[in-house]
Design an enzyme around this catalytic site. Structure first.
Site, PDB file in Angstrom:
ATOM      1  N   HIS A 474     -63.451  92.657 -52.600  1.00 45.13           N
ATOM      2  CA  HIS A 474     -64.688  92.387 -51.865  1.00 45.13           C
ATOM      3  C   HIS A 474     -64.465  92.498 -50.359  1.00 45.13           C
ATOM      4  O   HIS A 474     -65.203  93.201 -49.652  1.00 45.13           O
ATOM      5  CB  HIS A 474     -65.188  90.982 -52.228  1.00 45.13           C
ATOM      6  CG  HIS A 474     -66.450  90.582 -51.542  1.00 45.13           C
ATOM      7  ND1 HIS A 474     -67.676  90.594 -52.167  1.00 45.13           N
ATOM      8  CD2 HIS A 474     -66.689  90.142 -50.270  1.00 45.13           C
ATOM      9  CE1 HIS A 474     -68.606  90.194 -51.310  1.00 45.13           C
ATOM     10  NE2 HIS A 474     -68.036  89.909 -50.158  1.00 45.13           N
ATOM     11  N   GLU A 475     -63.449  91.820 -49.872  1.00 44.37           N
ATOM     12  CA  GLU A 475     -63.201  91.841 -48.423  1.00 44.37           C
ATOM     13  C   GLU A 475     -62.779  93.231 -47.952  1.00 44.37           C
ATOM     14  O   GLU A 475     -63.099  93.635 -46.830  1.00 44.37           O
ATOM     15  CB  GLU A 475     -62.163  90.785 -48.044  1.00 44.37           C
ATOM     16  CG  GLU A 475     -62.591  89.353 -48.338  1.00 44.37           C
ATOM     17  CD  GLU A 475     -63.971  89.001 -47.794  1.00 44.37           C
ATOM     18  OE1 GLU A 475     -64.376  89.552 -46.753  1.00 44.37           O
ATOM     19  OE2 GLU A 475     -64.657  88.193 -48.439  1.00 44.37           O
ATOM     20  N   HIS A 478     -65.853  95.274 -47.053  1.00 47.09           N
ATOM     21  CA  HIS A 478     -66.295  95.048 -45.675  1.00 47.09           C
ATOM     22  C   HIS A 478     -65.383  95.796 -44.698  1.00 47.09           C
ATOM     23  O   HIS A 478     -65.850  96.439 -43.755  1.00 47.09           O
ATOM     24  CB  HIS A 478     -66.248  93.556 -45.346  1.00 47.09           C
ATOM     25  CG  HIS A 478     -67.332  92.748 -45.968  1.00 47.09           C
ATOM     26  ND1 HIS A 478     -68.666  93.061 -45.836  1.00 47.09           N
ATOM     27  CD2 HIS A 478     -67.285  91.610 -46.714  1.00 47.09           C
ATOM     28  CE1 HIS A 478     -69.394  92.160 -46.481  1.00 47.09           C
ATOM     29  NE2 HIS A 478     -68.581  91.264 -47.022  1.00 47.09           N
ATOM     30  N   PHE A 608     -75.299  76.459 -42.370  1.00 40.46           N
ATOM     31  CA  PHE A 608     -75.319  75.470 -41.283  1.00 40.46           C
ATOM     32  C   PHE A 608     -74.225  75.699 -40.232  1.00 40.46           C
ATOM     33  O   PHE A 608     -74.271  75.092 -39.165  1.00 40.46           O
ATOM     34  CB  PHE A 608     -75.219  74.053 -41.850  1.00 40.46           C
ATOM     35  CG  PHE A 608     -76.442  73.624 -42.602  1.00 40.46           C
ATOM     36  CD1 PHE A 608     -77.668  73.517 -41.956  1.00 40.46           C
ATOM     37  CD2 PHE A 608     -76.386  73.342 -43.950  1.00 40.46           C
ATOM     38  CE1 PHE A 608     -78.815  73.133 -42.642  1.00 40.46           C
ATOM     39  CE2 PHE A 608     -77.518  72.958 -44.650  1.00 40.46           C
ATOM     40  CZ  PHE A 608     -78.735  72.861 -43.995  1.00 40.46           C
ATOM     41  N   ALA A 609     -73.258  76.560 -40.538  1.00 44.47           N
ATOM     42  CA  ALA A 609     -72.213  76.838 -39.546  1.00 44.47           C
ATOM     43  C   ALA A 609     -71.874  78.320 -39.473  1.00 44.47           C
ATOM     44  O   ALA A 609     -71.105  78.730 -38.615  1.00 44.47           O
ATOM     45  CB  ALA A 609     -70.952  76.032 -39.866  1.00 44.47           C
ATOM     46  N   GLY A 610     -72.432  79.105 -40.374  1.00 40.54           N
ATOM     47  CA  GLY A 610     -72.130  80.531 -40.409  1.00 40.54           C
ATOM     48  C   GLY A 610     -73.330  81.371 -40.015  1.00 40.54           C
ATOM     49  O   GLY A 610     -74.236  80.912 -39.321  1.00 40.54           O
ATOM     50  N   TYR A 612     -75.508  82.931 -42.167  1.00 37.55           N
ATOM     51  CA  TYR A 612     -76.419  83.162 -43.284  1.00 37.55           C
ATOM     52  C   TYR A 612     -77.672  82.282 -43.263  1.00 37.55           C
ATOM     53  O   TYR A 612     -78.359  82.173 -44.267  1.00 37.55           O
ATOM     54  CB  TYR A 612     -75.680  82.962 -44.613  1.00 37.55           C
ATOM     55  CG  TYR A 612     -74.837  84.154 -44.997  1.00 37.55           C
ATOM     56  CD1 TYR A 612     -75.358  85.163 -45.792  1.00 37.55           C
ATOM     57  CD2 TYR A 612     -73.529  84.277 -44.552  1.00 37.55           C
ATOM     58  CE1 TYR A 612     -74.601  86.265 -46.145  1.00 37.55           C
ATOM     59  CE2 TYR A 612     -72.759  85.370 -44.896  1.00 37.55           C
ATOM     60  CZ  TYR A 612     -73.297  86.364 -45.699  1.00 37.55           C
ATOM     61  OH  TYR A 612     -72.536  87.455 -46.038  1.00 37.55           O
TER      62      TYR A 612
END
Length: 689
Positions: A474-475, A478, A608-610, A612
């Site tokens: 997956h990574e 990217h 909340f921190a990323g 998305y």
């Protein structure tokens, strides 16, 4: 001294072997002063021409990136109190300058004038997209606000940045704060030996001078994912499973690491920011620059997928309950029993265990097989660097990427193992260097590829679970889009400028290769026998792909619906608590219901921190794209010649074009038509449900 600071004036690979926390603030002060000077020069005469407006802007962005990106990266992979303090002290300055840059009226006017020039249509498609993106981004950055409204916008942006950092730190600290020390081996009944070795090493690392062994303990189990999940999957001790589960789902929800107030503060500030910009909700702000475009498009996708999968999820859970009772479960199936009995059922249905598979997946062999697949698909060659390159940890490796003419075109760092004391959980790809030009020199793209896989134990190499193999693929997806771009304009090179809900296309596409027999045969080599994965084991893995697929689907839908609800319909000043919103959605779409103490929103870093926020649906949106893209390979043939031909098409479209064209146009160029959800449902075994 400035010339001795490794974060200043470097345009190549960062000097990770020299960077210290005390370098951060002087370097940030220096680069911001330099960038402010460049911006003032540009603002004094913003000519509406590409070379006189966009090239200077790119120079500013690159210089800022070269200093700040290594600091951000180290926060994720080598966190320490000293580095965190330096980072948090500099963060407000970075946010302030970023706002200053995006809110430059002179630049904005220059871009608007540029779009109105008779020569604008003659620019390349990539260049036109950049101008239009920058104008929209400027609007979303408050460029059209004035006076008190703009001051409040900037204040909110600063507060949000600080709150999101605090939220993430709380998750990391709360995860580190818990440990389960086991001294009686009877409490570890059912757990494979390799995890006992990992937990014994955890104990010894956390208590220097004390001894521990896999056979005799003591063992230290943490809430870090590679440590937590094995206990829930294999541990026969139901009380200890319950203890771990309750600790995990309540992390960062009380005491000194409590994120509850941060959630409400973040939601309030995002709503206020949206209204300042003229939007009703933050979801509308988020979707303004995404492929989906509107909340109703997202709602429709999520609801359509839920209709297909929710009923099936209840059937799967009922089957699991009945199975657990045949194994002697007393009372009802509880949430801390799910992983345990799913693993038992999977073993019975498919007759293999993660522990049985791991010896076939030593990391060095997996990497060799992956690199051979990349050569077949995309005509590239990956070569490990053997020189003494600067790295942040001894486990980190570096690879150069060459094309079919043996020209170096890119590179990447690989940081594969979990280090819970200093490294955040999960897996990610990020940009070290972006392709393009700087100071008249060509810059080759370099990626960070970071995983949290099972680390080596003693002389035994890292033995990956099949999930960890999928995560690695997956990574790399990217990373490939970052490294194989043919676009030189920074704003749309690689993954830059791609609408967020399309950015997971190549990463999820790469996961499909983990279910092709020829690929898996080449990835595997048993650590003792040297044999590749037997055919019968591959068949079981392939058949197990759709095991519990409906519950996995609704779990992701629950996350995505939570995200959209909180950012579009939820009132953070109302009387309904956020956890009630989550429970209500779970009752609608999920078979497995959260327990009353569940506070998982306190660790939902993605939103909340990323990056998305009001965008978690992107995983499913992109899954439709990626499954449909892979189905072209299935339709045209999976022999090596066809794979190479279709793979080159994928490289020349999805991977090469990056953000230079709209993702629908890029997809259609590769697939020959718009995307359809049929392949995703088929791959999940949900067709006809």
């Amino acid at each position: 001294m400035v010339h001795e600071n490794p974060l200043i004036g470097n345009s190549g690979l960062p000097h990770f072997d020299k960077i210290r926390p005390e370098h951060v603030r002087p370097a940030v002060d220096h680069v911001l002063q330099r960038c402010e000077s460049l911006l003032q020069k540009l603002e004094s005469d913003p000519q509406p021409e590409w070379n006189k407006l966009l090239v200077p802007l790119e120079t500013i962005r690159r210089e800022l990136h070269n200093t700040w990106s290594p600091i951000q990266h180290l926060i994720g992979v080598k966190n320490s109190p000293e580095l965190r303090e330096a980072y948090e002290a500099s963060l407000p300055q970075i946010v302030s300058f970023s706002l200053r840059l995006s809110q430059s009226r002179a630049v904005y006017v220059g871009l608007k004038n540029m779009k109105e020039q008779p020569s604008f249509p003659s620019l390349s498609e990539a260049q036109k997209r950049i101008v239009e993106h920058l104008l929209l981004n400027a609007k979303l950055s408050g460029i059209e606000l004035e006076g008190a409204a703009q001051e409040r916008f900037n204040e909110i942006s600063q507060k949000l940045s600080q709150l999101q950092t605090t939220y993430s730190n709380n998750v990391l600290d709360a995860t580190k704060d818990f440990e389960l020390i086991v001294k009686d081996k009877k409490d570890l009944a059912g757990i494979p030996a390799n995890f006992l070795g990992m937990w014994a090493e955890n104990y010894q690392t956390s208590r220097p001078g004390e001894k521990a062994s896999a056979e005799a303990g003591p063992w230290r189990v943490t809430l870090d994912f590679p440590s937590y999940i094995p206990f829930l999957k294999y541990g026969d001790s139901r009380p200890l499973r319950e203890k771990l589960y309750r600790a995990y789902i309540s992390r960062a929800s009380s005491g000194k690491f409590d994120n509850t107030k941060n959630i409400y503060d973040i939601l309030r500030l995002r709503r206020e920011l949206a209204r300042l910009l003229g939007y009703k909700t933050y979801a509308e702000v988020s979707l303004a620059m995404k492929m989906a475009g509107a909340v109703n498009s997202v709602d429709r996708l999520l609801e359509d997928l839920a209709k297909v999968s929710t009923h099936k999820a209840h059937e799967e859970l009922q089957e699991l309950r009945a199975f657990a009772q045949t194994l002697g479960l007393k009372g009802d199936l509880q949430n801390w029993d799910i992983y345990y009995y799913l693993e038992k059922m999977r073993q019975k249905k498919f007759d293999f265990t993660d522990d049985e598979l791991r010896p076939y997946f030593p990391l060095p062999r997996v990497l060799n097989g992956l690199f051979e697949l990349l050569h077949t698909l995309f005509g590239i060659k990956v070569v490990a660097r053997t020189d003494n390159f600067p790295r942040w940890h001894p486990d980190v490796s570096f690879y150069d990427v060459f094309d079919d003419r043996n020209q170096k075109i890119a590179g990447f760092y690989l940081d594969p193992y979990s280090r819970p004391a200093e490294k955040r959980g999960g897996a990610w790809m990020d940009s070290c260097l972006d392709r393009g030009q700087q100071d008249g020199q060509s810059v080759l793209p370099v990626a960070y590829l970071v995983c949290n896989g099972t680390p080596p134990v003693g002389n035994t190499p890292s033995l990956l679970s099949f999930d960890e193999v999928e995560t690695l693929f997956h990574e790399f997806g990217h990373g490939l889009q970052h490294m194989l771009t043919r676009v030189d304009e920074l704003e749309v090179a690689g993954i830059n400028g791609i609408e967020w809900d399309a950015v997971e296309l190549p990463s999820q596409f790469m996961e499909n290769w983990c279910y092709q027999k020829s690929v898996i045969k080449n990835l595997t080599k048993h650590i003792q026998t040297g044999e590749s994965l037997p055919d019968d084991l591959f068949r079981k893995i392939y058949e197990a792909r759709t095991f519990n697929a409906a519950n996995l689907m609704v779990r992701q839908l629950h996350f995505a619906m939570n995200d959209m609800e909180l950012h579009h319909r939820f009132d953070p000043d109302g009387k309904v608590p956020v956890e009630e919103v989550s429970r209500r959605i779970a009752q609608k779409v999920c078979a497995i219901q959260p327990i009353p103490e569940d506070r998982s929103l306190c660790t939902f870093e993605h939103i909340f921190a990323g990056s998305y926020a009001a965008g978690y649906y992107s995983y499913k949106w992109a899954e439709v794209l990626s499954a449909d893209a892979f189905s072209r390979f299935e339709e045209e043939g999976l022999d090596e010649t066809t794979i190479a031909r279709v793979g080159r098409d994928f490289r020349e479209t999805v991977l090469a074009l990056g953000g230079s064209q709209h993702p629908m146009d890029v997809f259609t160029r590769f697939r020959g038509r718009p995307p359809r959800p049929d392949a995703l449902l088929k791959h999940n075994g949900l067709t006809g449900s």
